[in-house]
Design a protein around this motif. Structure first.
Motif, PDB file in Angstrom:
ATOM      1  N   VAL A 135       0.870  -1.170   0.000  1.00  0.00           N
ATOM      2  CA  VAL A 135       0.000   0.000   0.000  1.00  0.00           C
ATOM      3  C   VAL A 135       0.911   1.225   0.000  1.00  0.00           C
ATOM      4  O   VAL A 135       1.831   1.305   0.808  1.00  0.00           O
ATOM      5  CB  VAL A 135      -0.893   0.022   1.266  1.00  0.00           C
ATOM      6  CG1 VAL A 135      -1.783   1.263   1.263  1.00  0.00           C
ATOM      7  CG2 VAL A 135      -1.734  -1.237   1.345  1.00  0.00           C
ATOM      8  N   CYS A 136       0.665   2.162  -0.895  1.00  0.00           N
ATOM      9  CA  CYS A 136       1.521   3.345  -0.971  1.00  0.00           C
ATOM     10  C   CYS A 136       1.377   4.180   0.312  1.00  0.00           C
ATOM     11  O   CYS A 136       0.266   4.551   0.686  1.00  0.00           O
ATOM     12  CB  CYS A 136       1.142   4.189  -2.190  1.00  0.00           C
ATOM     13  SG  CYS A 136       2.074   5.739  -2.264  1.00  0.00           S
ATOM     14  N   PRO A 137       2.519   4.473   0.990  1.00  0.00           N
ATOM     15  CA  PRO A 137       2.421   5.254   2.225  1.00  0.00           C
ATOM     16  C   PRO A 137       2.060   6.716   1.979  1.00  0.00           C
ATOM     17  O   PRO A 137       1.685   7.424   2.908  1.00  0.00           O
ATOM     18  CB  PRO A 137       3.816   5.125   2.843  1.00  0.00           C
ATOM     19  CG  PRO A 137       4.722   4.753   1.740  1.00  0.00           C
ATOM     20  CD  PRO A 137       3.899   4.058   0.688  1.00  0.00           C
ATOM     21  N   ARG A 138       2.150   7.174   0.720  1.00  0.00           N
ATOM     22  CA  ARG A 138       1.839   8.584   0.438  1.00  0.00           C
ATOM     23  C   ARG A 138       0.370   8.780   0.072  1.00  0.00           C
ATOM     24  O   ARG A 138      -0.249   9.733   0.519  1.00  0.00           O
ATOM     25  CB  ARG A 138       2.711   9.076  -0.733  1.00  0.00           C
ATOM     26  CG  ARG A 138       4.167   9.203  -0.329  1.00  0.00           C
ATOM     27  CD  ARG A 138       4.743  10.527  -0.766  1.00  0.00           C
ATOM     28  NE  ARG A 138       6.070  10.691  -0.201  1.00  0.00           N
ATOM     29  CZ  ARG A 138       7.126  11.050  -0.891  1.00  0.00           C
ATOM     30  NH1 ARG A 138       7.023  11.303  -2.186  1.00  0.00           N
ATOM     31  NH2 ARG A 138       8.294  11.189  -0.301  1.00  0.00           N
ATOM     32  N   CYS A 139      -0.154   7.879  -0.804  1.00  0.00           N
ATOM     33  CA  CYS A 139      -1.514   8.137  -1.305  1.00  0.00           C
ATOM     34  C   CYS A 139      -2.461   6.965  -1.054  1.00  0.00           C
ATOM     35  O   CYS A 139      -3.617   7.023  -1.455  1.00  0.00           O
ATOM     36  CB  CYS A 139      -1.464   8.474  -2.796  1.00  0.00           C
ATOM     37  SG  CYS A 139      -1.144   7.055  -3.842  1.00  0.00           S
ATOM     38  N   ALA A 140      -1.938   5.903  -0.386  1.00  0.00           N
ATOM     39  CA  ALA A 140      -2.757   4.737  -0.012  1.00  0.00           C
ATOM     40  C   ALA A 140      -3.229   3.908  -1.200  1.00  0.00           C
ATOM     41  O   ALA A 140      -4.059   3.011  -1.048  1.00  0.00           O
ATOM     42  CB  ALA A 140      -3.955   5.148   0.861  1.00  0.00           C
TER      43      ALA A 140
ATOM     44  N   ARG B 204       6.923   0.659  -6.899  1.00  0.00           N
ATOM     45  CA  ARG B 204       6.589   2.042  -7.246  1.00  0.00           C
ATOM     46  C   ARG B 204       5.089   2.182  -7.369  1.00  0.00           C
ATOM     47  O   ARG B 204       4.420   1.360  -7.997  1.00  0.00           O
ATOM     48  CB  ARG B 204       7.266   2.456  -8.551  1.00  0.00           C
ATOM     49  CG  ARG B 204       6.894   3.895  -8.960  1.00  0.00           C
ATOM     50  CD  ARG B 204       7.801   4.420 -10.045  1.00  0.00           C
ATOM     51  NE  ARG B 204       9.167   4.523  -9.536  1.00  0.00           N
ATOM     52  CZ  ARG B 204      10.255   4.480 -10.322  1.00  0.00           C
ATOM     53  NH1 ARG B 204      10.139   4.344 -11.615  1.00  0.00           N
ATOM     54  NH2 ARG B 204      11.448   4.582  -9.784  1.00  0.00           N
ATOM     55  N   CYS B 205       4.572   3.247  -6.746  1.00  0.00           N
ATOM     56  CA  CYS B 205       3.139   3.503  -6.773  1.00  0.00           C
ATOM     57  C   CYS B 205       2.721   3.891  -8.197  1.00  0.00           C
ATOM     58  O   CYS B 205       3.336   4.760  -8.820  1.00  0.00           O
ATOM     59  CB  CYS B 205       2.810   4.630  -5.798  1.00  0.00           C
ATOM     60  SG  CYS B 205       1.089   5.142  -5.864  1.00  0.00           S
ATOM     61  N   ALA B 206       1.658   3.256  -8.700  1.00  0.00           N
ATOM     62  CA  ALA B 206       1.186   3.536 -10.053  1.00  0.00           C
ATOM     63  C   ALA B 206       0.454   4.871 -10.125  1.00  0.00           C
ATOM     64  O   ALA B 206       0.282   5.439 -11.188  1.00  0.00           O
ATOM     65  CB  ALA B 206       0.263   2.414 -10.516  1.00  0.00           C
ATOM     66  N   VAL B 207       0.036   5.380  -8.974  1.00  0.00           N
ATOM     67  CA  VAL B 207      -0.754   6.614  -8.962  1.00  0.00           C
ATOM     68  C   VAL B 207       0.150   7.835  -8.766  1.00  0.00           C
ATOM     69  O   VAL B 207       0.140   8.763  -9.571  1.00  0.00           O
ATOM     70  CB  VAL B 207      -1.843   6.551  -7.855  1.00  0.00           C
ATOM     71  CG1 VAL B 207      -2.605   7.863  -7.780  1.00  0.00           C
ATOM     72  CG2 VAL B 207      -2.790   5.388  -8.124  1.00  0.00           C
ATOM     73  N   CYS B 208       0.951   7.819  -7.662  1.00  0.00           N
ATOM     74  CA  CYS B 208       1.755   9.016  -7.376  1.00  0.00           C
ATOM     75  C   CYS B 208       3.230   8.827  -7.709  1.00  0.00           C
ATOM     76  O   CYS B 208       4.021   9.749  -7.500  1.00  0.00           O
ATOM     77  CB  CYS B 208       1.572   9.445  -5.921  1.00  0.00           C
ATOM     78  SG  CYS B 208       2.481   8.447  -4.726  1.00  0.00           S
ATOM     79  N   ARG B 209       3.609   7.665  -8.175  1.00  0.00           N
ATOM     80  CA  ARG B 209       4.982   7.351  -8.617  1.00  0.00           C
ATOM     81  C   ARG B 209       5.986   7.259  -7.485  1.00  0.00           C
ATOM     82  O   ARG B 209       7.189   7.173  -7.721  1.00  0.00           O
ATOM     83  CB  ARG B 209       5.501   8.396  -9.651  1.00  0.00           C
ATOM     84  CG  ARG B 209       4.512   8.839 -10.694  1.00  0.00           C
ATOM     85  CD  ARG B 209       4.140   7.763 -11.659  1.00  0.00           C
ATOM     86  NE  ARG B 209       5.249   7.320 -12.508  1.00  0.00           N
ATOM     87  CZ  ARG B 209       5.228   6.199 -13.242  1.00  0.00           C
ATOM     88  NH1 ARG B 209       4.157   5.425 -13.209  1.00  0.00           N
ATOM     89  NH2 ARG B 209       6.254   5.848 -13.975  1.00  0.00           N
TER      90      ARG B 209
END
Ligand SMILES: [Zn+2]
Length: 286
Positions: A30-35, A48-53
């Motif tokens: 789970v992305c710690p920046r944007c969940a 790597r987060c697909a949403v916020c990179r």
């Protein structure tokens, strides 16, 4: 069900799996920046987060990410911490430098503090910075460096629980004032000075105040009410504080909050709680 940390610590892979399960209970990153849960796998456990990179790994932004230990080393260190081993013993067992083990043990204590009732208030304030904590980083300060402000704590017992409250508006000078002008009995344990009952607190306690340790007056025939007690938190803490030879003012708040935690969890297996605290996100102090 008890957590068999020793079994998970046998291999790097199983230690990593246990830590990942703790950090990502839903079973995937789970992305710690944007969940977001949509991520791309990169090398060496990073994604790597697909949403916020944002590029991260399981320990990004968490207490356990503040020291360069592997998941397996963390599990071993937690076992040694639970068994009250010293940083020297941890360094030897993990084959790491003393400073690395000391920093890791400090992170475990900070994670315990962050999980306590007033932990966030402490970390956000002056005392948090004195403890070397500033948001996402930890800057260890030498244990014997003096504190700019010596903190005072109030100890409150309710049934089986103890609350060690940081009192940001109280200073050692206030304790001295109560002693000199209102006959509040004080007593000394090395650099630690503690008081008789004060308002709702069983005792006020502080460590490393030069003005207080030099000047307070023994009130004839009176000692703090916690002194003669053979049970309860102070009897428990006193015995352990004596064993932390030469506890310094700077380390005292972390030791005191560790003792609060150990006392309130006595009789339970503290390893799962230590692991949860260590894998918690470092609070955003801004
Ligand atoms: Zn993201």
């Amino acid at each position: 069900m008890s957590l068999d940390i020793a079994r998970h610590a046998r291999t790097d892979a199983s230690a990593r799996r246990l830590i990942e399960r703790q950090c990502w209970p839903c079973g995937r990153p789970v992305c710690p920046r944007c969940a977001a849960q949509k991520v791309y796998a990169l090398a060496e456990g990073r994604v790597r987060c697909a949403v916020c990179r944002y590029t991260f790994h399981s320990l990004s932004g968490r207490f356990a990410g503040l020291a360069g230990l592997t998941p397996r080393q963390w599990l071993r260190l937690l076992e040694l911490f639970a068994a009250k081993e010293t940083s020297h013993a941890m360094a030897a067992a993990l084959s790491v430098a003393y400073n690395t083990a000391y920093k890791a043990a400090t992170i475990v204590r900070l994670a315990i503090l962050a999980g306590s009732f007033d932990g966030l208030a402490i970390l956000r304030g002056r005392l948090g910075r004195e403890l070397g904590f500033s948001g996402k980083t930890l800057r260890p300060v030498p244990a014997d460096a003096p504190l700019a402000d010596v903190p005072v704590f109030g100890i409150l017992e309710r049934g089986d629980m103890v609350f060690v409250d940081y009192l940001p508006d109280m200073t050692p000078e206030d304790m001295l004032h109560f002693n000199l002008h209102f006959s509040l009995p004080l007593s000394r344990l090395g650099a630690i000075v503690y008081s008789d009952r004060y308002q709702s607190y069983q005792t006020l306690v502080t460590c490393g105040s030069e003005v207080l340790s030099r000047r307070f007056v023994e009130v004839a025939g009176r000692i703090p009410a916690v002194e003669p007690r053979q049970e309860g938190f102070w009897a428990y803490a006193r015995e352990r504080l004596v064993r932390f030879h030469g506890v310094t003012a700077r380390k005292f708040p972390l030791y005191l909050k560790e003792l609060e935690f150990r006392h309130n969890q006595r009789g339970s297996d503290i390893l799962p709680i230590l692991l949860a605290n260590l894998c918690a996100f470092v609070p955003d102090l801004n």
